[in-house]
Design a protein around this motif. Sequence first.
Motif, mmCIF file in Angstrom:
data_model
loop_
_atom_site.group_PDB
_atom_site.id
_atom_site.type_symbol
_atom_site.label_atom_id
_atom_site.label_comp_id
_atom_site.label_asym_id
_atom_site.label_seq_id
_atom_site.Cartn_x
_atom_site.Cartn_y
_atom_site.Cartn_z
ATOM 1 N N ASP A 118 10.412 0.821 16.236
ATOM 2 C CA ASP A 118 9.542 -0.274 16.681
ATOM 3 C C ASP A 118 10.299 -1.579 16.917
ATOM 4 N N LYS A 119 11.486 -1.464 17.524
ATOM 5 C CA LYS A 119 12.273 -2.656 17.828
ATOM 6 C C LYS A 119 12.420 -2.909 19.329
ATOM 7 N N LEU A 120 11.978 -1.971 20.158
ATOM 8 C CA LEU A 120 12.101 -2.119 21.603
ATOM 9 C C LEU A 120 10.913 -2.923 22.127
ATOM 10 N N VAL A 121 11.195 -3.975 22.907
ATOM 11 C CA VAL A 121 10.131 -4.854 23.392
ATOM 12 C C VAL A 121 10.162 -4.970 24.914
ATOM 13 N N LEU A 122 9.000 -5.231 25.475
ATOM 14 C CA LEU A 122 8.734 -5.529 26.873
ATOM 15 C C LEU A 122 9.039 -4.382 27.838
ATOM 16 N N VAL A 123 10.294 -3.950 27.945
ATOM 17 C CA VAL A 123 10.685 -3.025 29.010
ATOM 18 C C VAL A 123 10.880 -1.617 28.475
ATOM 19 N N GLU A 124 10.180 -0.672 29.080
ATOM 20 C CA GLU A 124 10.348 0.739 28.742
ATOM 21 C C GLU A 124 11.526 1.311 29.527
ATOM 22 N N PRO A 125 12.563 1.811 28.861
ATOM 23 C CA PRO A 125 13.700 2.380 29.594
ATOM 24 C C PRO A 125 13.272 3.515 30.512
ATOM 25 N N LEU A 288 1.504 -3.203 46.625
ATOM 26 C CA LEU A 288 2.672 -2.469 47.106
ATOM 27 C C LEU A 288 3.300 -1.627 46.000
ATOM 28 N N GLU A 289 3.655 -2.249 44.887
ATOM 29 C CA GLU A 289 4.280 -1.506 43.797
ATOM 30 C C GLU A 289 4.380 -2.391 42.564
ATOM 31 N N VAL A 290 4.697 -1.767 41.434
ATOM 32 C CA VAL A 290 5.068 -2.501 40.226
ATOM 33 C C VAL A 290 6.449 -2.029 39.813
ATOM 34 N N ASN A 291 7.333 -2.983 39.582
ATOM 35 C CA ASN A 291 8.676 -2.680 39.091
ATOM 36 C C ASN A 291 8.667 -2.891 37.585
ATOM 37 N N PRO A 292 8.776 -1.821 36.781
ATOM 38 C CA PRO A 292 8.678 -1.962 35.329
ATOM 39 C C PRO A 292 9.842 -2.710 34.688
ATOM 40 N N ASN A 293 10.884 -3.011 35.484
ATOM 41 C CA ASN A 293 12.013 -3.771 34.957
ATOM 42 C C ASN A 293 12.504 -4.740 36.021
#
Length: 332
Positions: A118-125, A288-293
Motif C-alpha cells: 500500500d505504498k504505490l500512489v496515483l499511477v498504476e504501472p 478521445l482517450e485517457v492517458n493513465p500516466n
Amino acid sequence: MRVPQDQIPRGDVLLIYTTSFDTTVDLLMHRMGTQQCFRYNFDLWRDYKLDLDGIGFRIEDPTGRRIDQDTVSKVYYRKPFTTRDIDARIEISDQDGYCEAELWYALRDLTNLLWGMDKLVLVEPRADMRIGKFVQMRLARRYFQVPDYHFGYGRPGPFLQREAVVKSLTLEPVAGKTAPRVIYTTRVAETELSPAFPWFIQDYVAASKDVTVAFVRDRVFAFELDRDAFVKRTADWRELPVEATAAQWRPHPLDAAVERAVFGFMAELGLHYGRLDFLLEAGRYIFLEVNPNGQWGWLDANGDYGLLDKMLEELSPQTPCHPLPRLGRIGI
C-alpha cells in the motif's frame, strides 16, 4: 561524491521510478527538495546498486544515498524506459542487454511488492495494458460522446463513409525519409490507405478547442488549447514542437455534468490519476482517450492553477498516503 552518513534520509521518502530526462520529475524535485525524494532513473541503471531478498531491499544511487523498505513511504511510477524503448537504433551489447532485462524484471516486481504494501500512489504501472484505447472508448460511451472508429488489417476501406483521421495506437516510430517518424492524428481519405498495414481510423471532428482534464484522485483540473493556431497544419497539437503550444494552454471552465462524468468514468476504470483528452465542438465534449500516466507538468509549471500543488500534496511523504487499489494483489 558520496553523501555523508548523517545526510542519508532516515525518515519518509518518495521513491520515483523514472528516467533521467523526465522534466515532470525535475519540476517535482525542484519543488519538494531532493531530501524528500529518491529518484531511480532506469536509463542510468549502471550507476545504481540494488539489493533485494526475502526481508526487504536497499537501493543506492550514484551519490551514495540509500533507501530501503522502511524509508520509502510512497512510490510514484513515472516513465521508466529500457534502452530499446528510448531508441531502437541504440546499440547495446549482449551482456548489457541481459543485465538490463534482469534489472527491469527486478524493478518491476519491486514495484509490485511496494504496491502490495500500500505504498504505490496515483499511477498504476502499465495500466494501458489493462485498459487500452478500445476498452476506454467502449466504456466511455456510457459517459461521453465518442467518435465512431474502426481498426482493421488486410481489408480496404472505406468504413466510416465520412471525413476521417488515422491514428497510431502505440506511437511506434515508422521509417521516414531521413529518420523514423511517429504517426500522429492525420486527416485521410480512407480509400488511399493500403490494406497491407493496420489502421486505426476515427471520425474527424471539426473542433474549436482541445480540452485536457487532469484527474488527480479527488479533483479535476481542466485546460484548453485553441485549435485555430495550428489546425491548418496538423490535426494533432502533439505533432508541433513543445514550445509552440505549451504556453498557449489556459484553464478551462469544465461543464459540471462533464466533471461528474469524469469522476464516474475514472472510478469505473479504477484509476487515481489520468489525463483525459477531449475535443470541444459547438459546446459538445468529444472523448478521445485517457492517458493513465500522462504528462502534466507543462500545464501548471509555475503552480498558478492548483494542479502542481495537488500533485505535491498527493506525493509528499509528509502527507497521508492514498494507495492504489491492489486489484487482486495480495498484501505483503
